[in-house]
Scaffold this active site. Structure first.
Site, short mmCIF file in Angstrom:
data_model
loop_
_atom_site.label_atom_id
_atom_site.label_comp_id
_atom_site.label_asym_id
_atom_site.label_seq_id
_atom_site.Cartn_x
_atom_site.Cartn_y
_atom_site.Cartn_z
N VAL A 64 0.84 -1.19 0.00
CA VAL A 64 0.00 0.00 0.00
C VAL A 64 0.88 1.25 0.00
CG1 VAL A 64 -1.77 1.26 1.29
CG2 VAL A 64 -1.74 -1.22 1.33
N CYS A 65 0.48 2.24 -0.80
CA CYS A 65 1.13 3.56 -0.79
C CYS A 65 0.03 4.60 -0.63
CB CYS A 65 1.96 3.77 -2.06
SG CYS A 65 0.97 3.78 -3.58
N TYR A 66 0.22 5.78 -1.14
CA TYR A 66 -0.79 6.83 -1.02
C TYR A 66 -2.00 6.58 -1.93
CZ TYR A 66 2.74 9.51 1.45
OH TYR A 66 3.68 9.92 2.36
N GLY A 68 -1.81 4.15 -4.86
CA GLY A 68 -1.71 2.93 -5.67
C GLY A 68 -0.72 2.99 -6.81
N PHE A 93 -3.79 3.87 0.28
CA PHE A 93 -4.41 4.07 1.58
C PHE A 93 -5.56 5.05 1.50
CE2 PHE A 93 -4.79 6.25 5.69
CZ PHE A 93 -5.20 5.17 6.44
#
Length: 110
Positions: A64-66, A68, A93
């Site tokens: 997971v990042c900010y 995708g 996220f």
């Protein structure tokens, strides 16, 4: 699996609940502390070697990042390190928090 897969938050939640998927969050420490998927592990350049060394390479792993985007590169890296079941969570996220606000936590990485 020779490549990672991109999945929506709904499928990611199912993998967490049914298969105990490991969640790694590659956002910066401040963003992670402000909110992350419950049970997620913060992963950065300093912790990735230990994570890989101690990981079950066959366990489903959600990255997971900010939003995708960066998670796709990180997921590809994990596949290259021998992980066999890796997923990048589309929307990151931000979409997870909007979709599953009860499935988030706050606090620093362990």
């Amino acid at each position: 699996m020779s490549e990672f897969k991109r999945i929506p938050p709904e499928q990611a939640l199912e993998l967490r609940k049914k298969e105990g998927a490991v969640v790694v969050d590659i956002r910066d420490p401040q963003a992670f502390a402000a909110g992350h998927i419950t049970g997620a592990r913060h992963l950065d350049n300093h912790s990735v070697a230990d994570f890989i060394r101690n990981a079950d390479l066959d366990a489903p792993t959600l990255v997971v990042c900010y939003h995708g985007n960066s998670s796709q590169s990180a997921a590809a890296y994990l596949v290259g390190q021998g992980f066999s079941d890796v997923y990048s969570v589309d929307g990151g996220f931000e979409l997870w928090r909007a979709t599953y606000p009860a499935e988030t936590a706050q606090g620093n990485a362990e």
